[in-house]
Write an enzyme that holds these catalytic residues in place. Structure first.
Site, PDB file in Angstrom:
ATOM      1  N   ASP A 164     -11.551  73.363  65.155  1.00  0.00           N
ATOM      2  CA  ASP A 164     -10.962  73.158  66.832  1.00  0.00           C
ATOM      3  C   ASP A 164     -11.695  74.204  67.810  1.00  0.00           C
ATOM      4  OD1 ASP A 164      -9.093  71.160  65.271  1.00  0.00           O
ATOM      5  OD2 ASP A 164      -9.039  70.776  66.259  1.00  0.00           O
TER       6      ASP A 164
ATOM      7  N   ASP B 183      -6.442  82.371  71.490  1.00  0.00           N
ATOM      8  CA  ASP B 183      -5.387  82.429  70.731  1.00  0.00           C
ATOM      9  C   ASP B 183      -7.055  83.369  69.740  1.00  0.00           C
ATOM     10  OD1 ASP B 183      -7.166  78.715  70.782  1.00  0.00           O
ATOM     11  OD2 ASP B 183      -4.912  79.586  70.304  1.00  0.00           O
TER      12      ASP B 183
ATOM     13  N   GLU C 146      -3.417  78.757  61.207  1.00  0.00           N
ATOM     14  CA  GLU C 146      -3.834  78.047  61.790  1.00  0.00           C
ATOM     15  C   GLU C 146      -4.967  78.445  62.154  1.00  0.00           C
ATOM     16  OE1 GLU C 146      -3.632  75.743  65.770  1.00  0.00           O
ATOM     17  OE2 GLU C 146      -2.127  74.872  64.981  1.00  0.00           O
ATOM     18  N   GLU C 147      -5.323  79.915  62.660  1.00  0.00           N
ATOM     19  CA  GLU C 147      -6.888  80.167  62.909  1.00  0.00           C
ATOM     20  C   GLU C 147      -8.189  80.476  61.912  1.00  0.00           C
ATOM     21  OE1 GLU C 147      -5.892  78.466  66.719  1.00  0.00           O
ATOM     22  OE2 GLU C 147      -7.667  78.891  65.631  1.00  0.00           O
TER      23      GLU C 147
ATOM     24  N   ASP D 206       1.209  79.565  64.035  1.00  0.00           N
ATOM     25  CA  ASP D 206       0.273  79.215  64.913  1.00  0.00           C
ATOM     26  C   ASP D 206       0.498  80.083  65.953  1.00  0.00           C
ATOM     27  OD1 ASP D 206      -0.581  76.105  66.951  1.00  0.00           O
ATOM     28  OD2 ASP D 206      -1.303  77.871  67.193  1.00  0.00           O
TER      29      ASP D 206
ATOM     30  N   LEU E 205      -1.235  80.227  69.214  1.00  0.00           N
ATOM     31  CA  LEU E 205      -0.865  80.079  70.343  1.00  0.00           C
ATOM     32  C   LEU E 205      -1.152  78.369  70.525  1.00  0.00           C
ATOM     33  CD1 LEU E 205      -0.501  81.781  72.546  1.00  0.00           C
ATOM     34  CD2 LEU E 205      -2.447  81.688  73.711  1.00  0.00           C
ATOM     35  N   ASP E 206       0.350  78.080  70.165  1.00  0.00           N
ATOM     36  CA  ASP E 206       0.209  75.928  70.349  1.00  0.00           C
ATOM     37  C   ASP E 206      -0.069  75.896  71.951  1.00  0.00           C
ATOM     38  OD1 ASP E 206       2.464  73.899  70.477  1.00  0.00           O
ATOM     39  OD2 ASP E 206       0.563  72.957  68.579  1.00  0.00           O
TER      40      ASP E 206
ATOM     41  N   GLU F 257       2.789  73.743  62.670  1.00  0.00           N
ATOM     42  CA  GLU F 257       3.380  72.928  63.136  1.00  0.00           C
ATOM     43  C   GLU F 257       4.354  71.916  62.869  1.00  0.00           C
ATOM     44  OE1 GLU F 257      -0.669  73.164  66.406  1.00  0.00           O
ATOM     45  OE2 GLU F 257      -0.232  71.300  64.862  1.00  0.00           O
TER      46      GLU F 257
HETATM   47  P1  FBP Z   1      -3.240  73.765  69.260  1.00  0.00           P
HETATM   48  O1  FBP Z   1      -2.603  74.548  68.088  1.00  0.00           O
HETATM   49  O2  FBP Z   1      -4.538  73.232  69.014  1.00  0.00           O
HETATM   50  O3  FBP Z   1      -3.386  73.897  70.204  1.00  0.00           O
HETATM   51  O4  FBP Z   1      -3.170  71.814  69.311  1.00  0.00           O
HETATM   52  C1  FBP Z   1      -2.172  71.767  68.980  1.00  0.00           C
HETATM   53  C2  FBP Z   1      -1.771  70.112  70.171  1.00  0.00           C
HETATM   54  O5  FBP Z   1      -1.946  71.315  71.592  1.00  0.00           O
HETATM   55  C3  FBP Z   1      -0.617  70.654  70.155  1.00  0.00           C
HETATM   56  O6  FBP Z   1       0.602  71.030  70.860  1.00  0.00           O
HETATM   57  C4  FBP Z   1      -0.133  69.436  71.477  1.00  0.00           C
HETATM   58  O7  FBP Z   1       0.652  68.649  71.086  1.00  0.00           O
HETATM   59  C5  FBP Z   1      -1.355  68.328  71.136  1.00  0.00           C
HETATM   60  O8  FBP Z   1      -2.501  69.287  70.230  1.00  0.00           O
HETATM   61  C6  FBP Z   1      -2.742  68.061  72.316  1.00  0.00           C
HETATM   62  O9  FBP Z   1      -2.956  66.762  71.617  1.00  0.00           O
HETATM   63  P2  FBP Z   1      -4.157  65.562  71.883  1.00  0.00           P
HETATM   64  O10 FBP Z   1      -4.672  66.404  73.648  1.00  0.00           O
HETATM   65  O11 FBP Z   1      -4.711  65.218  71.411  1.00  0.00           O
HETATM   66  O12 FBP Z   1      -2.791  64.921  73.114  1.00  0.00           O
END
Ligand code: FBP
Length: 338
Positions: free
Chosen positions: A65, A71, A94-95, A117, A119-120, A276
């Site tokens: 990703d 991040d 996660e990174e 994670d 920075l989610d 997550e």
């Molecule tokens: P990250 O941890 O890389 O940000 O990815 C997770 C995420 O961003 C979630 O927080 C979010 O619910 C989902 O992916 C959004 O995914 P999509 O854009 O496919 O709906």
């Protein structure tokens, strides 16, 4: 502890230590250090646009990703704080491709591990939409006389001893549980302290919101499409921030259900089990909610086969997750439901 007087996170953690007869103060120290890391990340998130820290980093993470500069900043700060804490034997982020064993400070081996994670919801950073840090704490299963091992990080979510998240939103709030209820602490920038603001959070039995990326509707299995149609028929309101931690935070207080089903692009779901799904499922269950896969297995009972395992998820108000289960059992073509 009345909410009428300021109760800081540190004070609350120390006070709650008495809940654990054999407590040694290590978990207390670890939670405190995660609080410190959150303050540092919060400071950068708040001024991201001013310090050239928004935008993509020219790299991808362990699961291919895109990675944002913030991040990497958040990842570095959490690793640094946990390295210096002396209460953490190893981390998995996660990174990072693999787990990182930490060198004991003063030869004192620690019995705790942290997964996170950093920075989610990172796709929302540049547009000033709320993002968050998600963390989980496990006790080691490996021999304490040596460094931690991969097995330590492949424990089921049900083995978590604590989990939480920090939401960098209109205010910054840290929500965590050590398996005895869920409490929330809002950062008061004027004193630089997380202060108890939400005691013993209980998720409503049902809510008026459902949260799913409706843009993938046609890519979901028929039973998920039936359930989403039902949510719409019931005049539930669609809310999807695109930061799981933010969507779950809303659901914890206002009720509702969050769904990230498997799709053709993500046949096992997109969201990561270790960083997550497990920590947020621990929190939601502690608040009285439920968390299952779209194949109806309880998230916290899932086997963890590798660090960056992805899973589908349906999480939130218990009555709504049960209702989603009924739809899957009724409409799924999968033999296991026939
Ligand atoms: P990250 O941890 O890389 O940000 O990815 C997770 C995420 O961003 C979630 O927080 C979010 O619910 C989902 O992916 C959004 O995914 P999509 O854009 O496919 O709906």
């Amino acid at each position: 502890m009345s909410l009428s007087r300021i109760v800081t996170l540190d004070e609350f953690i120390i006070h709650r230590q008495k809940d654990f007869p054999y407590a040694s103060g290590e978990l207390t120290g670890l939670l405190r250090d995660i609080g410190v890391a959150a303050k540092i990340v919060n400071r950068e998130v708040n001024k991201a646009g001013l310090v050239g820290i928004i935008g993509r980093a020219k790299s991808e993470n362990a699961t291919g990703d895109e990675v944002q500069k913030l991040d990497l900043f958040a990842n570095d700060k959490l690793i640094e704080c946990l390295k210096n804490s002396g209460e953490c034997a190893g981390i998995a982020s996660e990174e990072d491709e693999d787990f990182i064993p930490l060198t004991p400070i003063d030869g004192k081996e620690s019995k705790y591990l942290v997964v996170f994670d950093p920075l989610d919801g990172s796709s929302n950073i540049d547009v000033n939409v709320s993002v968050g840090t998600i963390f989980g704490i496990y006790r080691r299963v490996s021999d304490m006389s040596g460094p931690c091992t991969k097995e330590d990080f492949l424990q089921k979510g049900g083995q978590l001893v604590a989990a939480g998240y920090v939401l960098y939103g209109t205010s910054t709030i840290l929500v965590y549980s050590t398996g005895r209820g869920v409490n929330g602490f809002t950062l008061d920038p004027s004193i630089g302290e997380f202060c108890l603001s939400h005691r013993d959070i209980r998720i409503p039995e049902r809510g008026n919101y459902y949260s799913v990326n409706q843009g993938y509707y046609l890519k979901f299995d028929v039973e998920m499409r039936r359930y989403i149609d039902h949510c719409s028929d019931m005049n539930l309101r669609l809310r999807y921030i695109g930061s799981m931690v933010s969507d779950i935070h809303r659901i914890l207080f206002q009720g509702g259900i969050f769904l990230y089903p498997n799709t053709r692009k993500y046949p096992h779901g997109k969201l990561r089990l270790v960083y997550e799904c497990n920590p947020l499922s621990f929190i939601v269950e502690q608040a009285g909610g439920k968390a299952i896969t779209c194949q109806l297995q309880r998230i916290l009972e899932l086997d963890v086969n590798h660090l960056h395992q992805r899973e589908s998820i349906a999480i939130g108000s218990p009555a709504m997750v049960d209702e989603m289960r009924d739809f899957v059992e009724r409409y799924s073509a999968a033999p296991s439901f026939r």
